[in-house]
Design a protein around this motif. Structure first.
Motif, PDB file in Angstrom:
ATOM      1  N   UNK A 137      47.058 -79.423  88.940  1.00 54.74           N
ATOM      2  CA  UNK A 137      47.514 -78.900  89.858  1.00 54.74           C
ATOM      3  C   UNK A 137      46.282 -78.673  90.981  1.00 54.74           C
ATOM      4  N   UNK A 138      45.082 -78.522  90.777  1.00 51.95           N
ATOM      5  CA  UNK A 138      43.978 -78.170  91.955  1.00 51.95           C
ATOM      6  C   UNK A 138      42.851 -78.824  91.544  1.00 51.95           C
ATOM      7  N   UNK A 139      42.834 -80.113  91.967  1.00 53.59           N
ATOM      8  CA  UNK A 139      41.802 -80.838  91.785  1.00 53.59           C
ATOM      9  C   UNK A 139      40.768 -80.533  93.061  1.00 53.59           C
ATOM     10  N   UNK A 140      41.311 -80.030  94.001  1.00 57.55           N
ATOM     11  CA  UNK A 140      40.606 -79.831  95.285  1.00 57.55           C
ATOM     12  C   UNK A 140      39.606 -78.752  95.208  1.00 57.55           C
ATOM     13  N   UNK A 141      38.457 -78.878  96.015  1.00 57.14           N
ATOM     14  CA  UNK A 141      37.395 -77.787  96.089  1.00 57.14           C
ATOM     15  C   UNK A 141      37.632 -76.949  97.542  1.00 57.14           C
ATOM     16  N   UNK A 152      49.720 -74.434  99.994  1.00 60.19           N
ATOM     17  CA  UNK A 152      50.667 -73.801  98.864  1.00 60.19           C
ATOM     18  C   UNK A 152      50.023 -72.762  98.347  1.00 60.19           C
ATOM     19  N   UNK A 153      48.833 -72.576  98.169  1.00 60.56           N
ATOM     20  CA  UNK A 153      48.147 -71.486  97.509  1.00 60.56           C
ATOM     21  C   UNK A 153      47.849 -70.311  98.548  1.00 60.56           C
ATOM     22  N   UNK A 154      48.413 -70.410  99.659  1.00 62.82           N
ATOM     23  CA  UNK A 154      48.679 -68.924 100.443  1.00 62.82           C
ATOM     24  C   UNK A 154      49.766 -68.371 100.177  1.00 62.82           C
ATOM     25  N   UNK A 155      50.645 -68.797  99.243  1.00 56.53           N
ATOM     26  CA  UNK A 155      51.750 -68.183  98.760  1.00 56.53           C
ATOM     27  C   UNK A 155      51.533 -67.713  97.264  1.00 56.53           C
ATOM     28  N   UNK A 156      52.241 -66.578  96.788  1.00 59.28           N
ATOM     29  CA  UNK A 156      51.989 -66.160  95.553  1.00 59.28           C
ATOM     30  C   UNK A 156      52.749 -67.492  94.686  1.00 59.28           C
ATOM     31  N   UNK A 157      52.626 -67.489  93.129  1.00 56.52           N
ATOM     32  CA  UNK A 157      53.291 -68.301  92.489  1.00 56.52           C
ATOM     33  C   UNK A 157      53.289 -67.818  91.048  1.00 56.52           C
ATOM     34  N   UNK A 158      53.936 -68.040  90.110  1.00 53.48           N
ATOM     35  CA  UNK A 158      54.054 -67.793  88.694  1.00 53.48           C
ATOM     36  C   UNK A 158      53.778 -68.903  87.670  1.00 53.48           C
ATOM     37  N   UNK A 159      53.052 -68.736  86.587  1.00 52.24           N
ATOM     38  CA  UNK A 159      53.140 -69.725  85.504  1.00 52.24           C
ATOM     39  C   UNK A 159      53.984 -70.506  85.460  1.00 52.24           C
ATOM     40  N   UNK A 173      35.625 -66.500 102.779  1.00 50.77           N
ATOM     41  CA  UNK A 173      36.493 -67.625 102.419  1.00 50.77           C
ATOM     42  C   UNK A 173      37.947 -66.666 102.266  1.00 50.77           C
ATOM     43  N   UNK A 174      39.127 -67.368 102.672  1.00 51.56           N
ATOM     44  CA  UNK A 174      40.440 -66.800 102.324  1.00 51.56           C
ATOM     45  C   UNK A 174      40.717 -67.078 101.044  1.00 51.56           C
ATOM     46  N   UNK A 175      40.867 -65.854 100.145  1.00 52.99           N
ATOM     47  CA  UNK A 175      41.234 -66.154  98.858  1.00 52.99           C
ATOM     48  C   UNK A 175      42.674 -66.572  98.575  1.00 52.99           C
ATOM     49  N   UNK A 176      43.093 -67.132  97.560  1.00 50.66           N
ATOM     50  CA  UNK A 176      44.398 -67.604  97.198  1.00 50.66           C
ATOM     51  C   UNK A 176      45.275 -66.505  96.871  1.00 50.66           C
ATOM     52  N   UNK A 177      46.620 -66.665  97.166  1.00 51.48           N
ATOM     53  CA  UNK A 177      47.731 -65.695  96.577  1.00 51.48           C
ATOM     54  C   UNK A 177      47.483 -65.540  95.368  1.00 51.48           C
ATOM     55  N   UNK A 178      48.187 -64.695  94.876  1.00 49.43           N
ATOM     56  CA  UNK A 178      48.351 -64.034  93.326  1.00 49.43           C
ATOM     57  C   UNK A 178      48.906 -65.297  92.444  1.00 49.43           C
ATOM     58  N   UNK A 179      48.365 -65.477  91.463  1.00 49.10           N
ATOM     59  CA  UNK A 179      49.112 -66.283  90.303  1.00 49.10           C
ATOM     60  C   UNK A 179      48.465 -67.675  89.946  1.00 49.10           C
TER      61      UNK A 179
END
Length: 465
Positions: free
Chosen positions: A135-139, A144-151, A235-241
């Motif tokens: 789900x995250x091959x990018x560097x 979508x990573x700016x919004x929180x997610x769950x497993x 850098x802007x960190x990703x949202x939680x999860x």
């Protein structure tokens, strides 16, 4: 008998002697390497821990941790990202020891809704051979990573897609597989993942890591990024999860070094678990994948290294353990560019690893002699006086003919480059050479010769590289 006696004598030494504290010259060399690398690359800070003799002999930080923390220190936890994977693999091995699961269970036993779950095993999740799309091959941070997610959100979106390949047939790095593995660990262990980490691994080891999401704040190191050769920016960190199970740990270099010490001493986990974790998984066709369970194990300059790297937004890490040498190097940085953890690990290893394998035995390189001998064999010629009886026995008419017929079309090698220094073995001097030809063909020449500049060749073998 002598080898066993020496081993017992080493065990009888006091711990400070075994630890082999860094000399002032070694400390200066490491300090200069880190300082110069940070200056050259623009990476704001680095935190380094060095283990030698099974004990931490260096724990230090350089540079700027964040805009609010202008001076980095060794007590600040850095995001280790995918270096977290080995902790999840260890937990699942412990759960297997408890009889609560098997690494060869199908994923369907635990999460039947995952694509290909009935054909996929827990072991394949941990070895990146499951076929699940990463789900995250990018560097970089994607939108979508700016919004929180769950497993479960990651599973629903990526682990229910068609598989990239049949499980076990290829190795392709997949953070998705580790999220699935984390959910299985919770089901099998009957407790939240972090609670199991703390009870089974962190507390026994005497470390107190943080959840990565909790360290995206003003009290912790800040991640930095650089676009091409532009300025270094926060850098802007990703949202939680987003890093759950696949890379959710933040810790100090010394804490990760304590984990490496447990690995080299085979403590905390049963020895068999460590060995299973480090053994590269084989693919369906029998080839080794190059990856074990959360770590890689490979040869670097004749030494066995168990290692892994990690990347989160604005952070890179590298943890390398030379188990046989009782040496480990951990490098953490708050920048996701320039590959500083890898380069510094190499530089520091040159300083702290035992030098016996690199010792100068006083023998000439004999590069030109090797080139001339190779030219003779390529032309189908052999001067018996230049070879020992064993070598003359090896070079039958058929062998000499094979050399000439296969090498003469390649012409003269553009490069005959020594691979390391001459070393003694079996009463002979071993010298190896990399051969490069103009058509791109790369070969290796492995030689043994009697000592001395005119020592006769005991072996002169060319093979593919």
């Amino acid at each position: 008998m002598l080898r066993h006696a020496l081993a017992l004598a080493a065990l009888a030494l006091p711990l400070p002697a075994l630890a082999q504290a860094l000399t002032p010259a070694e400390q200066t060399a490491i300090d200069q390497a880190v300082t110069a690398t940070l200056k050259e690359t623009g990476v704001p800070s680095a935190q380094v821990a060095v283990v030698r003799g099974g004990q931490i002999v260096l724990d230090k930080a350089w540079g700027k941790a964040s805009e609010r923390i202008p001076v980095a220190n060794e007590k600040l936890p850095y995001q280790i990202a995918s270096n977290s994977k080995q902790f999840l693999a260890a937990l699942l091995l412990l759960l297997e020891d408890d009889g609560k699961l098997s690494l060869d269970d199908t994923v369907a036993k635990w999460l039947p809704d995952v694509s290909g779950a009935e054909r996929m095993t827990v072991r394949q999740l941990l070895s990146h051979t499951s076929g699940l799309q990463d789900f995250w091959p990018q560097d970089y941070l994607f939108s979508d990573m700016t919004k929180p997610t769950q497993p479960q959100g990651i599973v629903d979106r990526w682990a229910k897609k068609p598989l990239d390949y049949a499980p076990g047939t290829r190795m392709q790095y997949s953070n998705t597989g580790y999220v699935v593995a984390g959910l299985i660990a919770e089901k099998a262990g009957g407790k939240p993942l972090w609670q199991q980490f703390d009870e089974r691994l962190f507390t026994p080891l005497g470390i107190k890591p943080h959840k990565l999401d909790e360290t995206n704040g003003p009290a912790f190191p800040e991640g930095y990024h650089r676009a091409a050769l532009g300025p270094v920016r926060a850098a802007t960190p990703p949202a939680r999860g987003w890093l759950w199970a696949a890379g959710e740990l933040s810790m100090t270099a010394a804490e990760l070094a304590k984990w490496d010490i447990a690995r080299m001493n085979r403590t905390l986990l049963p020895r068999e678990d460590w060995e299973e974790m480090e053994t590269p998984v084989r693919l369906a066709d029998g080839t080794a994948s190059g990856y074990g369970l959360g770590v890689t194990k490979h040869q670097v300059k004749g030494r066995t290294v168990v290692d892994h790297g990690g990347e989160s937004v604005g952070f890179l890490s590298q943890s390398s353990t030379w188990i046989d040498d009782k040496v480990a190097v951990v490098v953490l940085t708050n920048a996701d560019f320039a590959g500083v953890p890898d380069s510094l690990t190499d530089k520091i290893a040159e300083v702290v690893l035992p030098k016996a394998m690199q010792a100068d035995i006083g023998e000439a390189a004999r590069d030109e002699d090797a080139r001339a001998t190779l030219a003779e064999l390529t032309a189908g010629k052999l001067d018996p006086a230049r070879y020992t009886a064993n070598a003359r026995f090896y070079f039958t008419a058929q062998t000499l003919g094979d050399y000439a017929q296969s090498l003469s079309p390649l012409g003269t090698p553009q490069e005959v480059k020594a691979l390391g220094k001459p070393r003694l073995r079996g009463g002979f001097v071993n010298r190896n050479f990399a051969l490069s030809y103009k058509d791109g063909q790369k070969l290796v020449l492995i030689t043994y010769a009697e000592p001395g500049e005119k020592g006769r060749w005991e072996q002169f073998i060319v093979m593919p590289r």
